[in-house]
Each structure stands twice: as structure tokens, then as C-alpha cells.
Design a protein around this motif. Structure first.
Motif, PDB file in Angstrom:
ATOM      1  N   GLY A 225       0.751  -1.263  -0.033  1.00 61.42           N
ATOM      2  CA  GLY A 225       0.062   0.188  -0.044  1.00 61.42           C
ATOM      3  C   GLY A 225       0.959   1.488  -0.117  1.00 61.42           C
ATOM      4  O   GLY A 225       0.266   2.383   0.047  1.00 61.42           O
ATOM      5  N   LEU A 226       2.203   1.269   0.196  1.00 61.22           N
ATOM      6  CA  LEU A 226       2.883   2.347   0.007  1.00 61.22           C
ATOM      7  C   LEU A 226       2.912   3.246  -1.196  1.00 61.22           C
ATOM      8  O   LEU A 226       2.798   2.432  -2.309  1.00 61.22           O
ATOM      9  CB  LEU A 226       4.517   1.806   0.268  1.00 61.22           C
ATOM     10  N   ASP A 227       2.904   4.491  -1.130  1.00 65.29           N
ATOM     11  CA  ASP A 227       3.226   5.249  -2.281  1.00 65.29           C
ATOM     12  C   ASP A 227       4.758   5.923  -2.177  1.00 65.29           C
ATOM     13  O   ASP A 227       5.182   5.938  -1.256  1.00 65.29           O
ATOM     14  CB  ASP A 227       2.169   6.504  -2.312  1.00 65.29           C
ATOM     15  N   THR A 228       4.935   6.273  -3.303  1.00 66.70           N
ATOM     16  CA  THR A 228       6.440   6.970  -3.562  1.00 66.70           C
ATOM     17  C   THR A 228       6.705   8.012  -2.469  1.00 66.70           C
ATOM     18  O   THR A 228       7.567   8.270  -2.086  1.00 66.70           O
ATOM     19  CB  THR A 228       6.730   7.245  -5.121  1.00 66.70           C
ATOM     20  N   LEU A 241       0.499   2.913   6.798  1.00 62.44           N
ATOM     21  CA  LEU A 241      -0.631   3.098   7.374  1.00 62.44           C
ATOM     22  C   LEU A 241      -1.250   1.576   7.540  1.00 62.44           C
ATOM     23  O   LEU A 241      -1.253   0.677   6.687  1.00 62.44           O
ATOM     24  CB  LEU A 241      -1.825   3.458   6.063  1.00 62.44           C
ATOM     25  N   GLY A 242      -1.292   1.407   8.932  1.00 62.07           N
ATOM     26  CA  GLY A 242      -1.432   0.084   9.482  1.00 62.07           C
ATOM     27  C   GLY A 242      -3.039  -0.449   9.778  1.00 62.07           C
ATOM     28  O   GLY A 242      -4.076   0.281   9.241  1.00 62.07           O
ATOM     29  N   LYS A 243      -3.120  -1.424  10.508  1.00 59.68           N
ATOM     30  CA  LYS A 243      -4.706  -1.784  10.817  1.00 59.68           C
ATOM     31  C   LYS A 243      -5.271  -0.531  11.715  1.00 59.68           C
ATOM     32  O   LYS A 243      -4.688   0.221  12.425  1.00 59.68           O
ATOM     33  CB  LYS A 243      -4.344  -2.805  11.781  1.00 59.68           C
ATOM     34  N   GLY A 244      -6.704  -0.548  11.399  1.00 57.29           N
ATOM     35  CA  GLY A 244      -7.396   0.640  11.913  1.00 57.29           C
ATOM     36  C   GLY A 244      -7.042   2.066  11.437  1.00 57.29           C
ATOM     37  O   GLY A 244      -7.287   2.933  12.050  1.00 57.29           O
ATOM     38  N   GLY A 277      -0.219   5.284 -11.128  1.00 58.03           N
ATOM     39  CA  GLY A 277      -0.285   6.400  -9.758  1.00 58.03           C
ATOM     40  C   GLY A 277       0.978   6.437  -9.144  1.00 58.03           C
ATOM     41  O   GLY A 277       1.931   6.780  -9.750  1.00 58.03           O
ATOM     42  N   ARG A 278       0.864   6.779  -7.906  1.00 60.03           N
ATOM     43  CA  ARG A 278       2.049   6.970  -7.009  1.00 60.03           C
ATOM     44  C   ARG A 278       2.468   5.733  -6.389  1.00 60.03           C
ATOM     45  O   ARG A 278       3.153   5.671  -5.480  1.00 60.03           O
ATOM     46  CB  ARG A 278       1.736   8.035  -5.815  1.00 60.03           C
ATOM     47  N   ALA A 279       1.991   4.521  -6.530  1.00 65.41           N
ATOM     48  CA  ALA A 279       2.290   3.253  -6.057  1.00 65.41           C
ATOM     49  C   ALA A 279       3.631   3.114  -6.104  1.00 65.41           C
ATOM     50  O   ALA A 279       4.428   3.180  -7.071  1.00 65.41           O
ATOM     51  CB  ALA A 279       1.541   2.085  -6.734  1.00 65.41           C
ATOM     52  N   LEU A 280       4.376   2.725  -5.037  1.00 63.31           N
ATOM     53  CA  LEU A 280       5.802   2.423  -4.850  1.00 63.31           C
ATOM     54  C   LEU A 280       6.150   1.024  -5.642  1.00 63.31           C
ATOM     55  O   LEU A 280       6.849   1.039  -6.593  1.00 63.31           O
ATOM     56  CB  LEU A 280       6.276   2.389  -3.169  1.00 63.31           C
ATOM     57  N   LEU A 282       5.285  -1.820  -8.041  1.00 58.20           N
ATOM     58  CA  LEU A 282       4.260  -2.208  -9.380  1.00 58.20           C
ATOM     59  C   LEU A 282       4.334  -3.484  -9.589  1.00 58.20           C
ATOM     60  O   LEU A 282       5.325  -4.258  -9.545  1.00 58.20           O
ATOM     61  CB  LEU A 282       4.593  -1.592 -10.464  1.00 58.20           C
ATOM     62  N   GLY A 283       3.013  -3.985 -10.340  1.00 58.72           N
ATOM     63  CA  GLY A 283       3.013  -5.386 -11.062  1.00 58.72           C
ATOM     64  C   GLY A 283       3.657  -5.297 -12.387  1.00 58.72           C
ATOM     65  O   GLY A 283       3.984  -4.589 -12.898  1.00 58.72           O
ATOM     66  N   ALA A 284       3.913  -6.398 -12.982  1.00 62.16           N
ATOM     67  CA  ALA A 284       4.412  -6.311 -14.183  1.00 62.16           C
ATOM     68  C   ALA A 284       3.651  -5.762 -15.372  1.00 62.16           C
ATOM     69  O   ALA A 284       4.056  -5.384 -16.322  1.00 62.16           O
ATOM     70  CB  ALA A 284       4.739  -7.872 -14.892  1.00 62.16           C
ATOM     71  N   ARG A 285       2.426  -5.397 -14.943  1.00 56.91           N
ATOM     72  CA  ARG A 285       1.722  -4.857 -16.120  1.00 56.91           C
ATOM     73  C   ARG A 285       1.196  -3.535 -15.581  1.00 56.91           C
ATOM     74  O   ARG A 285       0.524  -2.531 -16.288  1.00 56.91           O
ATOM     75  CB  ARG A 285       0.045  -5.597 -16.017  1.00 56.91           C
ATOM     76  N   GLY A 286       2.109  -2.832 -14.565  1.00 55.70           N
ATOM     77  CA  GLY A 286       1.994  -1.522 -14.343  1.00 55.70           C
ATOM     78  C   GLY A 286       1.110  -1.136 -13.032  1.00 55.70           C
ATOM     79  O   GLY A 286       1.056  -0.030 -12.859  1.00 55.70           O
ATOM     80  N   GLY A 287       0.213  -2.065 -12.854  1.00 52.60           N
ATOM     81  CA  GLY A 287      -0.654  -1.678 -11.605  1.00 52.60           C
ATOM     82  C   GLY A 287       0.014  -1.729 -10.384  1.00 52.60           C
ATOM     83  O   GLY A 287       1.093  -2.244 -10.236  1.00 52.60           O
ATOM     84  N   ARG A 288      -0.682  -1.468  -9.199  1.00 51.43           N
ATOM     85  CA  ARG A 288      -0.043  -1.623  -7.885  1.00 51.43           C
ATOM     86  C   ARG A 288      -0.009  -2.884  -7.587  1.00 51.43           C
ATOM     87  O   ARG A 288      -0.691  -3.811  -7.787  1.00 51.43           O
ATOM     88  CB  ARG A 288      -0.916  -0.924  -6.806  1.00 51.43           C
ATOM     89  N   LEU A 289       1.127  -3.386  -7.176  1.00 50.91           N
ATOM     90  CA  LEU A 289       1.770  -4.752  -6.711  1.00 50.91           C
ATOM     91  C   LEU A 289       0.833  -5.310  -5.694  1.00 50.91           C
ATOM     92  O   LEU A 289       0.427  -4.624  -4.621  1.00 50.91           O
ATOM     93  CB  LEU A 289       2.749  -4.937  -6.235  1.00 50.91           C
ATOM     94  N   HIS A 290       0.067  -6.542  -5.970  1.00 51.44           N
ATOM     95  CA  HIS A 290      -1.271  -6.875  -5.050  1.00 51.44           C
ATOM     96  C   HIS A 290      -0.525  -7.730  -4.008  1.00 51.44           C
ATOM     97  O   HIS A 290       0.646  -8.666  -4.579  1.00 51.44           O
ATOM     98  CB  HIS A 290      -2.232  -7.886  -6.025  1.00 51.44           C
TER      99      HIS A 290
END
Length: 367
Positions: A225-228, A241-244, A277-280, A282-290
């Protein structure tokens, strides 16, 4: 707001109207008032739907008909189906939380679940890697070169599909692979093929991911969930950003800084696309790594390196244990891990004591 997951939708619709309204109201309360994570909301709502379905079968038509006997009957039924003790404890907690909310909301005359006992759970000691094993793992990308078949790999340039969060294709478990340069690929006459820039970028990402997981002890969902913008490279800390939705600042070391810097400079630009976006990470297709993809990446490299079965949470356990073994204060480790209770952190002291006991038995003349 929808309160039903795929596994509870049909049962929820079959409940009497008053029961359905209670489920929806409880879901809103958990998400918006208690600020619980989406995972917790799903789990508690699923437990509540199961409880109310059981209550209907016992003749209840509204939440006001619930009593302690119905709750105990439901929990007993869950245990007869072979539910784990941890599941039974969560179900009891869900019942108590709902009962308290329903009483405050006027749906129950009394808090019927107040006397409900919580089943005791056995806390297993986490399996941790030794420091040298962690070093082997985090240095695996590029050394134990995984095959690209079935794993998170780039698509052909120009044919990349947009990827939404949670839909990035998770890699299969990485098979054992020889070190780079070993004559092992029959399709190239025994020579290992060179990786293209996008495949190299994936290896750079994997190294940064492994380094950061161990350096910070953060949960996999937190790291994915980290952004750059969450990285302070000057102070060498990340904002998590953790639990709660509790935010905390976590430091990381020089090896992780070097790996992340390399990823940001040479790896991420290669994979970045319209959906990045600002995702730190990335998956191989460019989206945020799941997180599911990340779990399989960690497990695959551990297998390729010949290490015990390892998960991102195993790296979190390892980081905490190594900190305590090195003399870190327990409350400092609690803050680092984002535990709301010190009791959650104390399990790592048990791991260290077990190691101390093993060393004593091995080394002391009169052990």
C-alpha cells in the motif's frame, strides 16, 4: 454500502427484513465508526450472517429474539464442524461486538453476549529464519534466477492491459532455478538467455521488496500500500498506514535504501504505466503490486534458495526476533510493528528464550 461477500450474499438475502437491516447497520458501524479494516468487516459480517441464519432456524425473526442460549448453540455448532480455536475465538468476538452494538442501538433489550466466554487459543511460536538465511533470501533475485513461466512477468510492449488493485496476476510458486549463467535452458542450446529490461526491472523490484519487508518488519498489505511519497529518503523512514488506519513511521537500513533507490531509478520507470499512480511497488503490468502476488514472490524465492517455507509474515517475525536478540527494547519493537497491545509483541520474547535455551543445552557442561 454492501455488507455481503460472495460467500454470504445468498444467506443474507434469505434472512427476515429486520435481520438484514441489522447486518447492514452492523457493517456500517464496523467500517465507519470502529474504523475496522475491510478484512475484519468481511469476517465479522460473515460470522453475523451465520449466527442470524442459525437463529432463524431456531425460530427467531428479529435481533430482539436473540438470547445467550442461541449464541451458545451457534458457537457449539461451529465447533462441531471442526472450526479452529482461532476461528471460534473470532466468532465469539463477532457475537459480542454485535450484541453490544445492537443493545446500544435499541435492537436488543440487554447485551445478551456479555457473559459469553472467549475460547482459549493456543498461540504457536512463529517460525523465523536465521540472519544468514534472510541474507540469502533477500539476495536471491538475480542469483537464483526464476523461470518466467507462470510468474509476474511483463507483457509484450504495447499490449499491456490495465490492471486494477487486487487483479494483478499473481506469480506461480517459483521453481528451483540454477544461478544465472548456468547452462540449463534447453530452448537456447544450453545457454541461459539474457533478460530484457522489463524482466530485469522485475528482479530489481523483487530485491527492493524483500529488503524493505525485512528492514521494516511491516505487513505485506502495508508495504504493497506504500506510495512513492511515503518514503523519506533523507531520514530513511517510511510512513505506514496499518490496521485501523493507524499511521506510524518506521525506519529502514542502508541495504534497503540502496535497493529501493535502485528500484525507483532504474526499475519502476520501466514498469510504470497509466495505472501506476503513485504506487511504490508495481506489478508487471503497471498496476499496484497486489499482496497475493507479493506473497508468492517471497515464497518462490525462498524455495529457489533452498530455504524453509517462508512468507512475508515470516520475514516480519524474523525482523522482530532479530531485533530482540540484538537487544532492542520490547516497546520499541511494538511501535515498529504497529501492535496495539504489548501482548502481541511478547510472543517474540518466547522465540528468543527458546533460542537461549537451545544454546544453553548445547554449550553448558551441566545442561
Amino acid at each position: 454500502m454492501s455488507s455481503r461477500g460472495p460467500g454470504t450474499r445468498a444467506t443474507h438475502q434469505a434472512l427476515p427484513p429486520a435481520m438484514r437491516d441489522a447486518v447492514d447497520g452492523f457493517a456500517v458501524h464496523l467500517a465507519q465508526v470502529r474504523n475496522r479494516s475491510a478484512h475484519t468487516v468481511r469476517a465479522y459480517v460473515a460470522d453475523l450472517v451465520s449466527l442470524l441464519d442459525h437463529a432463524v432456524r431456531m425460530g427467531c425473526t428479529a435481533p430482539a429474539d436473540l438470547d445467550l442460549g442461541v449464541l451458545r448453540s451457534w458457537l457449539a455448532k461451529q465447533r462441531t464442524t471442526g472450526a479452529a480455536s482461532s476461528s471460534s475465538a473470532r466468532q465469539a468476538a463477532a457475537a459480542r461486538t454485535f450484541s453490544g452494538w445492537a443493545h446500544r442501538s435499541g435492537l436488543l433489550a440487554t447485551d445478551v453476549a456479555a457473559p459469553l466466554a472467549t475460547p482459549k487459543t493456543r498461540r504457536e511460536l512463529p517460525v523465523v529464519l536465521r540472519a544468514d538465511q534472510v541474507a540469502t533470501l533477500v539476495e536471491s533475485p538475480g542469483r537464483n534466477r526464476p523461470t518466467t513461466q507462470g510468474r509476474d512477468r511483463p507483457t509484450t510492449p504495447g499490449h499491456d492491459r490495465p490492471t486494477t488493485p487486487g487483479r494483478d496476476v499473481p506469480p506461480a510458486a517459483l521453481p528451483d532455478a540454477p544461478p544465472a549463467g548456468t547452462p540449463s535452458d534447453p530452448t537456447t542450446g544450453g545457454a541461459t538467455p539474457e533478460l530484457d529490461p522489463a524482466e530485469e526491472a522485475v528482479l530489481v523490484r523483487d530485491r527492493a521488496l524483500l529488503e524493505l519487508l525485512y528492514a521494516t518488519g511491516a505487513r505485506i498489505s502495508e508495504v504493497c500500500g506504500l506510495d512513492t511519497t511515503d518514503i523519506d529518503r533523507e531520514r530513511r523512514v517510511i510512513r505506514v498506514l496499518g490496521k485501523g488506519n493507524r499511521e506510524r513511521t518506521v525506519p529502514y537500513g542502508l541495504p534497503a535504501q540502496r535497493a529501493v533507490d535502485r528500484w525507483l531509478a532504474a526499475g519502476r520507470p520501466e514498469l510504470a504505466g497509466p495505472d501506476s499512480g503513485r504506487a511504490l511497488f508495481l506489478g508487471a503490468r503497471g498496476g499496484r503490486l497486489h499482496p497475493t502476488t507479493a506473497r508468492r514472490i517471497v515464497a518462490g524465492y525462498a524455495r529457489a534458495a533452498g530455504l524453509p517455507p517462508t512468507s512475508p509474515h515470516g520475514l516480519r517475525h524474523s525482523a522482530a526476533t532479530h531485533l530482540l536478540d540484538g537487544g532492542a527494547d520490547l516497546r520499541a519493537v511494538q511501535e515498529l510493528l504497529g501492535h496495539s497491545s504489548l501482548g502481541s509483541t511478547q510472543i517474540y520474547t518466547h522465540v528468543s528464550v527458546e533460542r537461549l535455551r537451545a544454546a544453553y543445552r548445547q554449550a553448558h557442561p551441566r545442561a
